[in-house]
Design a protein around this motif. Structure first.
Motif, PDB file in Angstrom:
ATOM      1  N   ARG A 174       0.781  -1.386  -0.074  1.00 11.94           N
ATOM      2  CA  ARG A 174       0.110   0.615  -0.207  1.00 11.94           C
ATOM      3  C   ARG A 174       0.912   1.193   0.579  1.00 11.94           C
ATOM      4  NH1 ARG A 174      -5.348   1.104   0.575  1.00 11.94           N
ATOM      5  NH2 ARG A 174      -5.947   3.310   1.380  1.00 11.94           N
ATOM      6  N   GLY A 175       0.705   2.386  -1.056  1.00 17.74           N
ATOM      7  CA  GLY A 175       1.785   3.522  -0.890  1.00 17.74           C
ATOM      8  C   GLY A 175       2.762   2.900  -2.153  1.00 17.74           C
ATOM      9  N   GLY A 176       3.371   1.607  -2.342  1.00 18.78           N
ATOM     10  CA  GLY A 176       4.410   1.603  -2.969  1.00 18.78           C
ATOM     11  C   GLY A 176       5.643   1.183  -1.796  1.00 18.78           C
ATOM     12  N   ALA A 177       7.148   1.237  -2.296  1.00 19.90           N
ATOM     13  CA  ALA A 177       8.545   0.071  -1.820  1.00 19.90           C
ATOM     14  C   ALA A 177       8.360   1.460  -0.566  1.00 19.90           C
ATOM     15  CB  ALA A 177       8.818  -0.406  -2.517  1.00 19.90           C
ATOM     16  N   VAL A 178       8.734   3.165  -1.266  1.00 17.48           N
ATOM     17  CA  VAL A 178       9.121   4.238  -1.462  1.00 17.48           C
ATOM     18  C   VAL A 178       8.256   4.090   0.149  1.00 17.48           C
ATOM     19  CG1 VAL A 178       9.679   6.366  -1.456  1.00 17.48           C
ATOM     20  CG2 VAL A 178       9.373   4.790  -2.994  1.00 17.48           C
ATOM     21  N   ALA A 179       7.244   4.052   0.282  1.00 13.48           N
ATOM     22  CA  ALA A 179       6.212   4.802   1.721  1.00 13.48           C
ATOM     23  C   ALA A 179       7.118   3.637   2.695  1.00 13.48           C
ATOM     24  CB  ALA A 179       4.442   4.671   0.601  1.00 13.48           C
ATOM     25  N   LEU A 180       6.852   2.362   2.585  1.00 15.51           N
ATOM     26  CA  LEU A 180       7.212   1.939   3.719  1.00 15.51           C
ATOM     27  C   LEU A 180       8.610   1.662   3.777  1.00 15.51           C
ATOM     28  CD1 LEU A 180       6.530  -1.063   5.088  1.00 15.51           C
ATOM     29  CD2 LEU A 180       7.367  -2.795   3.157  1.00 15.51           C
ATOM     30  N   LEU A 181       9.643   2.386   2.845  1.00 14.04           N
ATOM     31  CA  LEU A 181      10.426   2.706   3.247  1.00 14.04           C
ATOM     32  C   LEU A 181      10.598   3.425   4.263  1.00 14.04           C
ATOM     33  CD1 LEU A 181      13.550   1.932  -0.265  1.00 14.04           C
ATOM     34  CD2 LEU A 181      13.229   0.489   2.230  1.00 14.04           C
ATOM     35  N   ALA A 182       9.893   4.547   4.356  1.00 18.49           N
ATOM     36  CA  ALA A 182       9.683   5.689   5.262  1.00 18.49           C
ATOM     37  C   ALA A 182       9.733   5.493   6.420  1.00 18.49           C
ATOM     38  CB  ALA A 182       8.992   6.598   4.135  1.00 18.49           C
ATOM     39  N   GLU A 183       8.297   4.200   6.162  1.00 14.31           N
ATOM     40  CA  GLU A 183       7.733   4.147   7.570  1.00 14.31           C
ATOM     41  C   GLU A 183       8.407   3.165   8.421  1.00 14.31           C
ATOM     42  OE1 GLU A 183       4.624   1.309   6.977  1.00 14.31           O
ATOM     43  OE2 GLU A 183       3.976   3.134   5.798  1.00 14.31           O
ATOM     44  N   LEU A 184      10.039   2.340   8.022  1.00  9.13           N
ATOM     45  CA  LEU A 184      10.241   1.779   8.678  1.00  9.13           C
ATOM     46  C   LEU A 184      11.863   2.722   8.668  1.00  9.13           C
ATOM     47  CD1 LEU A 184      10.711  -1.045   5.898  1.00  9.13           C
ATOM     48  CD2 LEU A 184       9.937  -1.284   8.493  1.00  9.13           C
ATOM     49  N   GLY A 185      11.776   4.039   7.883  1.00  7.97           N
ATOM     50  CA  GLY A 185      12.240   5.580   8.875  1.00  7.97           C
ATOM     51  C   GLY A 185      13.633   5.355   8.274  1.00  7.97           C
ATOM     52  N   HIS A 186      14.019   5.284   7.227  1.00  3.12           N
ATOM     53  CA  HIS A 186      14.262   4.864   5.517  1.00  3.12           C
ATOM     54  C   HIS A 186      14.070   5.546   4.463  1.00  3.12           C
ATOM     55  CE1 HIS A 186      17.232   1.526   7.878  1.00  3.12           C
ATOM     56  NE2 HIS A 186      15.605   1.155   7.271  1.00  3.12           N
ATOM     57  N   VAL A 187      14.259   7.539   4.439  1.00  2.00           N
ATOM     58  CA  VAL A 187      14.222   8.199   3.507  1.00  2.00           C
ATOM     59  C   VAL A 187      15.228   8.578   2.562  1.00  2.00           C
ATOM     60  CG1 VAL A 187      12.667  10.045   3.363  1.00  2.00           C
ATOM     61  CG2 VAL A 187      12.040   8.776   5.072  1.00  2.00           C
ATOM     62  N   GLY A 188      14.699   8.075   1.064  1.00  2.00           N
ATOM     63  CA  GLY A 188      15.370   8.498   0.083  1.00  2.00           C
ATOM     64  C   GLY A 188      16.109   9.569  -0.037  1.00  2.00           C
ATOM     65  N   ARG A 189      17.134  10.734  -0.133  1.00  2.00           N
ATOM     66  CA  ARG A 189      17.975  11.938  -0.477  1.00  2.00           C
ATOM     67  C   ARG A 189      18.132  12.085  -1.543  1.00  2.00           C
ATOM     68  NH1 ARG A 189      14.062  13.925   3.008  1.00  2.00           N
ATOM     69  NH2 ARG A 189      14.027  13.342   4.877  1.00  2.00           N
ATOM     70  N   ARG A 190      18.891  10.892  -2.153  1.00  2.00           N
ATOM     71  CA  ARG A 190      19.899  11.513  -2.453  1.00  2.00           C
ATOM     72  C   ARG A 190      19.779  10.340  -4.130  1.00  2.00           C
ATOM     73  NH1 ARG A 190      25.228  11.352  -4.993  1.00  2.00           N
ATOM     74  NH2 ARG A 190      26.069  10.304  -3.115  1.00  2.00           N
ATOM     75  N   VAL A 191      19.959  10.147  -4.948  1.00  2.00           N
ATOM     76  CA  VAL A 191      19.535   9.664  -6.294  1.00  2.00           C
ATOM     77  C   VAL A 191      21.116   9.384  -7.224  1.00  2.00           C
ATOM     78  CG1 VAL A 191      18.171   8.547  -8.407  1.00  2.00           C
ATOM     79  CG2 VAL A 191      16.787   9.486  -6.091  1.00  2.00           C
ATOM     80  N   ARG A 192      21.619   8.390  -7.782  1.00  2.00           N
ATOM     81  CA  ARG A 192      22.864   8.365  -8.261  1.00  2.00           C
ATOM     82  C   ARG A 192      21.546   7.045  -9.698  1.00  2.00           C
ATOM     83  NH1 ARG A 192      27.030   7.438  -5.373  1.00  2.00           N
ATOM     84  NH2 ARG A 192      26.618   5.552  -6.195  1.00  2.00           N
ATOM     85  N   GLU A 193      21.758   7.610 -10.790  1.00  2.00           N
ATOM     86  CA  GLU A 193      21.309   6.894 -12.319  1.00  2.00           C
ATOM     87  C   GLU A 193      22.467   6.480 -13.147  1.00  2.00           C
ATOM     88  OE1 GLU A 193      16.761   6.894 -12.439  1.00  2.00           O
ATOM     89  OE2 GLU A 193      17.551   8.136 -13.283  1.00  2.00           O
ATOM     90  N   ASP A 194      23.040   5.763 -13.812  1.00  2.00           N
ATOM     91  CA  ASP A 194      23.522   5.354 -14.799  1.00  2.00           C
ATOM     92  C   ASP A 194      22.985   4.527 -15.791  1.00  2.00           C
ATOM     93  OD1 ASP A 194      26.527   6.411 -14.201  1.00  2.00           O
ATOM     94  OD2 ASP A 194      26.078   4.821 -12.220  1.00  2.00           O
ATOM     95  N   VAL A 195      22.267   4.896 -17.334  1.00  7.45           N
ATOM     96  CA  VAL A 195      22.320   4.373 -18.406  1.00  7.45           C
ATOM     97  C   VAL A 195      22.740   3.908 -19.290  1.00  7.45           C
ATOM     98  CG1 VAL A 195      20.269   4.898 -19.985  1.00  7.45           C
ATOM     99  CG2 VAL A 195      20.017   5.888 -17.956  1.00  7.45           C
ATOM    100  N   THR A 196      22.503   2.956 -19.369  1.00  7.71           N
ATOM    101  CA  THR A 196      23.838   1.916 -20.627  1.00  7.71           C
ATOM    102  C   THR A 196      23.118   1.318 -22.014  1.00  7.71           C
ATOM    103  OG1 THR A 196      23.905   0.180 -19.717  1.00  7.71           O
ATOM    104  CG2 THR A 196      26.096   1.984 -19.476  1.00  7.71           C
ATOM    105  N   ALA A 197      23.649   0.843 -23.299  1.00  2.00           N
ATOM    106  CA  ALA A 197      22.451  -0.098 -23.498  1.00  2.00           C
ATOM    107  C   ALA A 197      22.994  -0.971 -24.518  1.00  2.00           C
ATOM    108  CB  ALA A 197      22.270   1.082 -24.965  1.00  2.00           C
ATOM    109  N   ARG A 198      22.046  -2.251 -24.615  1.00  2.00           N
ATOM    110  CA  ARG A 198      23.029  -3.371 -25.105  1.00  2.00           C
ATOM    111  C   ARG A 198      21.588  -4.527 -25.538  1.00  2.00           C
ATOM    112  NH1 ARG A 198      20.865  -7.519 -22.116  1.00  2.00           N
ATOM    113  NH2 ARG A 198      20.148  -7.077 -20.069  1.00  2.00           N
ATOM    114  N   ILE A 199      22.599  -5.544 -26.227  1.00  2.00           N
ATOM    115  CA  ILE A 199      21.363  -6.331 -26.912  1.00  2.00           C
ATOM    116  C   ILE A 199      21.245  -7.261 -25.573  1.00  2.00           C
ATOM    117  CG2 ILE A 199      21.416  -8.438 -29.122  1.00  2.00           C
ATOM    118  CD1 ILE A 199      21.366  -4.785 -30.015  1.00  2.00           C
ATOM    119  N   PRO A 200      19.513  -7.471 -25.524  1.00  2.00           N
ATOM    120  CA  PRO A 200      19.399  -8.425 -24.223  1.00  2.00           C
ATOM    121  C   PRO A 200      19.730  -9.884 -25.431  1.00  2.00           C
ATOM    122  CG  PRO A 200      17.407  -8.147 -25.756  1.00  2.00           C
ATOM    123  CD  PRO A 200      18.460  -7.370 -26.228  1.00  2.00           C
ATOM    124  N   ASP A 201      19.478 -10.612 -23.647  1.00  2.00           N
ATOM    125  CA  ASP A 201      19.997 -12.086 -23.753  1.00  2.00           C
ATOM    126  C   ASP A 201      18.320 -12.395 -24.276  1.00  2.00           C
ATOM    127  OD1 ASP A 201      18.122 -12.086 -21.998  1.00  2.00           O
ATOM    128  OD2 ASP A 201      19.671 -12.579 -20.151  1.00  2.00           O
TER     129      ASP A 201
END
Length: 180
Positions: free
Chosen positions: A102-129
């Motif tokens: 309910r409310g998604g994983a982010v909401a549950l993490l917040a209820e557990l006391g774990h709130v995201g403050r910064r995000v890092r993303e890397d994007v690559t491309a490939r031919i899939p298996d």
């Protein structure tokens, strides 16, 4: 790029869903007149894959909780998403089960006391298996985008890592950054 490409921004998936209802994916799709659903393929504790160990700062032999999902847009698979959480955060919680959260994983993490403050993303491309092609219903020469995301709390500790695979011809990633 195909005119029906889905434009995706990560921000809706990094904040709890307003009012604790539904999920961010379904709400984002509905806001655009589409239907977004997901199917959980697996949830539970697993040995930490090397790429996840790197993202979460874990060692050999550590375990993590994973939620493996196929995301659908109007009944067509559009994304494979594996979300990983350190076991000390997620073991024994709804993150380790296959039921909707309910409310998604982010909401549950917040209820557990774990709130995201910064995000890092890397994007690559490939031919899939062959397995990824089958799950995403893509052709043999159609590339995929691979997004690695790590979410850090206010103390710069990793609390979540996502490995996302999307058909490149059906996606457009959008990043908006504040300057100054």
């Amino acid at each position: 790029m195909a005119s029906d490409a889905w434009i995706s921004s990560s921000m809706p998936y990094l904040r709890p869903v307003e009012g604790g209802r539904g999920d961010a994916w379904g709400e984002e799709a509905a806001a655009r007149g589409r239907r977004g659903t997901q199917r959980i393929l697996h949830a539970g504790e697993v040995p930490t894959p090397a790429v996840v160990a790197r993202l979460l700062g874990l060692g050999d032999g550590d375990t993590v909780v994973v939620r493996r999902r196929i995301m659908y847009l109007d009944e067509e698979p559009c994304e494979l998403t594996d979300s990983y959480y350190p076991a000390h955060i997620a073991a024994g919680t709804g993150l380790a089960g296959t039921a909707k959260i309910r409310g998604g994983a982010v909401a549950l993490l917040a209820e557990l006391g774990h709130v995201g403050r910064r995000v890092r993303e890397d994007v690559t491309a490939r031919i899939p298996d062959a397995q990824v092609r089958e799950l995403l219903r893509t052709g043999t020469e159609e590339p995929v985008l691979c997004l690695e995301r790590v979410v850090l709390d206010e103390d710069e500790r990793p609390i979540q890592a996502d490995l996302i695979t999307m058909p490149a011809q059906r996606q457009r990633l959008r990043y908006e950054l504040r300057m100054g």
